[in-house]
Design a protein around this motif. Sequence first.
Motif, PDB file in Angstrom:
ATOM      1  N   ASP A  45       0.930  -1.361   0.211  1.00 42.66           N
ATOM      2  CA  ASP A  45      -0.004  -0.004  -0.236  1.00 42.66           C
ATOM      3  C   ASP A  45       1.151   1.562   0.030  1.00 42.66           C
ATOM      4  N   GLU A  46       1.566   1.003  -0.819  1.00 40.46           N
ATOM      5  CA  GLU A  46       2.801   2.225  -0.451  1.00 40.46           C
ATOM      6  C   GLU A  46       2.495   3.130  -2.282  1.00 40.46           C
ATOM      7  N   GLU A  47       0.980   3.354  -3.496  1.00 40.75           N
ATOM      8  CA  GLU A  47       0.584   4.007  -4.345  1.00 40.75           C
ATOM      9  C   GLU A  47       1.046   5.495  -4.150  1.00 40.75           C
ATOM     10  N   ASP A  72       4.961  -7.098  -4.367  1.00 36.00           N
ATOM     11  CA  ASP A  72       3.879  -6.288  -3.812  1.00 36.00           C
ATOM     12  C   ASP A  72       3.404  -7.250  -3.000  1.00 36.00           C
ATOM     13  N   SER A  73       3.253  -6.244  -1.558  1.00 33.29           N
ATOM     14  CA  SER A  73       3.054  -7.452  -0.429  1.00 33.29           C
ATOM     15  C   SER A  73       1.844  -7.824  -0.140  1.00 33.29           C
ATOM     16  N   GLY A  74       0.597  -7.651  -1.022  1.00 35.77           N
ATOM     17  CA  GLY A  74      -1.040  -7.817  -0.636  1.00 35.77           C
ATOM     18  C   GLY A  74      -1.186  -6.415  -0.909  1.00 35.77           C
ATOM     19  N   GLY A 105       3.685 -10.067   5.425  1.00 40.21           N
ATOM     20  CA  GLY A 105       4.743  -9.326   6.427  1.00 40.21           C
ATOM     21  C   GLY A 105       6.526  -9.345   5.168  1.00 40.21           C
ATOM     22  N   LYS A 106       6.985  -8.124   5.410  1.00 40.97           N
ATOM     23  CA  LYS A 106       7.894  -7.702   4.262  1.00 40.97           C
ATOM     24  C   LYS A 106       9.372  -9.120   4.101  1.00 40.97           C
ATOM     25  N   GLY A 107       9.390  -9.668   5.694  1.00 42.90           N
ATOM     26  CA  GLY A 107      10.582 -10.717   5.026  1.00 42.90           C
ATOM     27  C   GLY A 107      10.228 -11.561   4.007  1.00 42.90           C
ATOM     28  N   ILE A 125      15.327  -2.088  -1.627  1.00 44.78           N
ATOM     29  CA  ILE A 125      15.650  -0.417  -1.063  1.00 44.78           C
ATOM     30  C   ILE A 125      14.057  -0.351  -0.800  1.00 44.78           C
ATOM     31  N   ASP A 126      13.712   0.588   0.436  1.00 45.91           N
ATOM     32  CA  ASP A 126      11.863   0.558   0.515  1.00 45.91           C
ATOM     33  C   ASP A 126      11.330   1.562  -0.513  1.00 45.91           C
ATOM     34  N   SER A 127       9.777   1.134  -0.513  1.00 45.34           N
ATOM     35  CA  SER A 127       9.127   1.927  -0.922  1.00 45.34           C
ATOM     36  C   SER A 127       8.126   3.228  -1.259  1.00 45.34           C
ATOM     37  N   GLY A 217       8.698 -11.127   8.865  1.00 43.61           N
ATOM     38  CA  GLY A 217       8.051 -10.545   8.610  1.00 43.61           C
ATOM     39  C   GLY A 217       9.322  -8.913   9.370  1.00 43.61           C
ATOM     40  N   TYR A 218       8.821  -8.202  10.510  1.00 42.23           N
ATOM     41  CA  TYR A 218       9.850  -7.182  10.393  1.00 42.23           C
ATOM     42  C   TYR A 218      11.238  -7.488  11.132  1.00 42.23           C
ATOM     43  N   GLY A 219      11.143  -8.382  11.323  1.00 39.35           N
ATOM     44  CA  GLY A 219      12.852  -8.966  11.804  1.00 39.35           C
ATOM     45  C   GLY A 219      13.516  -9.306  10.861  1.00 39.35           C
ATOM     46  N   VAL A 220      13.171  -9.137   9.681  1.00 37.03           N
ATOM     47  CA  VAL A 220      14.346  -9.837   8.502  1.00 37.03           C
ATOM     48  C   VAL A 220      15.688  -9.291   8.547  1.00 37.03           C
ATOM     49  N   GLU A 221      15.587  -7.568   8.826  1.00 35.15           N
ATOM     50  CA  GLU A 221      16.619  -6.497   8.671  1.00 35.15           C
ATOM     51  C   GLU A 221      17.368  -7.471   9.489  1.00 35.15           C
ATOM     52  N   ILE A 222      17.373  -7.012  11.104  1.00 35.44           N
ATOM     53  CA  ILE A 222      18.245  -7.552  12.116  1.00 35.44           C
ATOM     54  C   ILE A 222      18.750  -9.160  11.975  1.00 35.44           C
ATOM     55  N   ASN A 249       6.547   7.848   8.609  1.00 34.29           N
ATOM     56  CA  ASN A 249       7.351   7.877  10.001  1.00 34.29           C
ATOM     57  C   ASN A 249       5.789   7.076  10.571  1.00 34.29           C
ATOM     58  N   ARG A 250       5.983   6.346  10.809  1.00 35.50           N
ATOM     59  CA  ARG A 250       4.528   5.811  11.371  1.00 35.50           C
ATOM     60  C   ARG A 250       4.727   5.502  12.929  1.00 35.50           C
ATOM     61  N   PRO A 251       2.842   6.170  13.219  1.00 32.23           N
ATOM     62  CA  PRO A 251       2.550   6.334  13.943  1.00 32.23           C
ATOM     63  C   PRO A 251       3.286   5.365  15.820  1.00 32.23           C
TER      64      PRO A 251
HETATM   65  O1  LIG Z   1       4.201  -6.396   5.546  1.00 35.10           O
HETATM   66  C1  LIG Z   1       4.678  -6.115   5.095  1.00 35.10           C
HETATM   67  C2  LIG Z   1       5.027  -4.803   5.870  1.00 35.10           C
HETATM   68  C3  LIG Z   1       5.563  -3.805   5.112  1.00 35.10           C
HETATM   69  N1  LIG Z   1       6.235  -3.774   3.703  1.00 35.10           N
HETATM   70  C4  LIG Z   1       7.164  -2.708   3.259  1.00 35.10           C
HETATM   71  O2  LIG Z   1       8.331  -2.590   3.798  1.00 35.10           O
HETATM   72  C5  LIG Z   1       8.805  -1.225   2.992  1.00 35.10           C
HETATM   73  C6  LIG Z   1       9.516  -0.569   4.315  1.00 35.10           C
HETATM   74  O3  LIG Z   1       8.347  -0.373   5.875  1.00 35.10           O
HETATM   75  P1  LIG Z   1       7.794   0.055   6.934  1.00 35.10           P
HETATM   76  O4  LIG Z   1       6.251  -0.627   7.189  1.00 35.10           O
HETATM   77  O5  LIG Z   1       7.999   1.758   6.026  1.00 35.10           O
HETATM   78  O6  LIG Z   1       9.044  -0.088   8.110  1.00 35.10           O
HETATM   79  P2  LIG Z   1       9.755   1.217   8.708  1.00 35.10           P
HETATM   80  O7  LIG Z   1       8.435   1.683   9.619  1.00 35.10           O
HETATM   81  O8  LIG Z   1      10.804   1.758   8.082  1.00 35.10           O
HETATM   82  O9  LIG Z   1      10.964   0.613   9.097  1.00 35.10           O
HETATM   83  C7  LIG Z   1      12.459   0.184   9.498  1.00 35.10           C
HETATM   84  O10 LIG Z   1      12.989  -0.833  10.436  1.00 35.10           O
HETATM   85  C8  LIG Z   1      11.848  -2.483   9.598  1.00 35.10           C
HETATM   86  C9  LIG Z   1      12.035  -3.263  10.586  1.00 35.10           C
HETATM   87  O11 LIG Z   1      13.607  -3.865  11.128  1.00 35.10           O
HETATM   88  C10 LIG Z   1      12.154  -2.610   8.332  1.00 35.10           C
HETATM   89  O12 LIG Z   1      11.512  -3.307   7.470  1.00 35.10           O
HETATM   90  C11 LIG Z   1      12.633  -1.241   7.682  1.00 35.10           C
HETATM   91  O13 LIG Z   1      13.241  -1.000   5.909  1.00 35.10           O
HETATM   92  C12 LIG Z   1      13.105  -0.007   8.316  1.00 35.10           C
HETATM   93  O14 LIG Z   1      13.166   1.103   7.202  1.00 35.10           O
HETATM   94  C13 LIG Z   1       7.503  -0.063   2.608  1.00 35.10           C
HETATM   95  O15 LIG Z   1       8.409  -0.206   2.032  1.00 35.10           O
HETATM   96  C14 LIG Z   1       6.631  -1.363   3.346  1.00 35.10           C
HETATM   97  O16 LIG Z   1       5.512  -1.227   2.076  1.00 35.10           O
HETATM   98  C15 LIG Z   1       5.740  -4.750   3.035  1.00 35.10           C
HETATM   99  O17 LIG Z   1       6.352  -5.283   1.756  1.00 35.10           O
HETATM  100  N2  LIG Z   1       5.334  -4.995   3.474  1.00 35.10           N
END
Ligand SMILES: O=c1ccn([C@@H]2O[C@H](COP(=O)(O)OP(=O)(O)O[C@H]3O[C@H](CO)[C@@H](O)[C@H](O)[C@H]3O)[C@@H](O)[C@H]2O)c(=O)[nH]1
Length: 318
Positions: A45-47, A72-74, A105-107, A125-127, A217-222, A249-251
């Motif tokens: 959802d990054e339109e 795309d992540s759905g 999830g992102k990962g 690269i984040d979108s 999910g978001y654990g992918v980078e660490i 910036n997310r809340p």
């Molecule tokens: O289920 C998901 C969630 C996010 N994203 C994409 O992943 C990127 C980063 O997601 P975001 O929610 O904006 O993460 P941040 O708040 O930016 O979190 C930081 O920390 C995260 C956990 O390490 C990393 O994944 C991010 O790249 C990093 O910027 C964006 O392009 C999202 O569209 C997906 O593809 N699928």
Amino acid sequence: MTIAAMAGSATWLESNTWDRPEWTIDELIAHKEGRSISVVLPALDEERTVGSVVASIMPLVGGLVDEVVVVDSGSSDATMARAAAAGARVESRESALPGVTPLPGKGEVLWRSLATTVGDIVVYIDSDLVDPDPMYVPRLVGPLLLTPELQLVKGYYRRPLVGSGGVDPTGGGRVTELVVRPLVSALRPELSALIQPLAGEYAGTRELLTSIPFAPGYGVEIGIVLDTLSRYGMDAIGQVDLGTRTHRNRPLRDLGPMSRQIVATLMSRLGIEDSGSPLIQFLMEDDGHSVRRAYPVLDDRPPMRTVPGRTMVGVGAV
Ligand SMILES: O=c1ccn([C@@H]2O[C@H](COP(=O)(O)OP(=O)(O)O[C@H]3O[C@H](CO)[C@@H](O)[C@H](O)[C@H]3O)[C@@H](O)[C@H]2O)c(=O)[nH]1
Ligand SMILES: O=C(O)[C@H](O)COP(=O)(O)O
């Protein structure tokens, strides 16, 4: 790099940090030496932003970059259409890796991207970036093209925080500064010099990325950082200055669940058992509160090269 680094007496921070990347794109192309480069953008959802992020990279295609793929992540918005209109190849989770049921999830999309790209080097690269610098990709691949020992290069940057009170030019990176860097210094102090361990802008070799598990999910980078450290050591990790990076910036209420997942992945990589219990958030409202539970995902996706039918070796130029 510094003179000390060149003389071989440097610390990791001195020798593996590129703080003034000044390579030209032509110089980097000259150092590709048959290696191909894929750029992958995960997107949910990054339109509003995905088109401009793709557009910032497309001029490199056919020279430094061999393919640009949005996975795309759905999304339920126009993300896929905007990404395609800007010139990227667009894959859904299903088309990127048919026959394997997607997880959220992102990962998950970063993992699947390895099945639908061929580059010897993969750049993520984040979108959700705002006004992305077209030099992000060249700067991220520079150290990898020029330094054979490296497997992973993370970006680092100044991070503004945009809030209701205006812009704090260095207030961003709340999870990084309050959760991850303190935990890293307690448990893996050798990584303390890594300025942005969570950066969504990084480049790795296919060799590395297909040989490690991915947290979905978001654990992918660490997870990637810790697995690179344990398999290859600090000398295989580099970091490069990308300037300033602005994103959505997310809340704070969204960063708690993200942090819970990152803690779970970090602990699993260090052999510390996680309870699996959810983060319980008490969301205060005018007339009381609501309760939200965020469960961590403890299972990983396996290394892509072990997935049946995926040999996942670099195949040279696309
Ligand atoms: O289920 C998901 C969630 C996010 N994203 C994409 O992943 C990127 C980063 O997601 P975001 O929610 O904006 O993460 P941040 O708040 O930016 O979190 C930081 O920390 C995260 C956990 O390490 C990393 O994944 C991010 O790249 C990093 O910027 C964006 O392009 C999202 O569209 C997906 O593809 N699928
Ligand atoms: O990387 C982080 O720490 C999280 O993405 C939060 O970043 P922000 O505080 O810049 O929104």
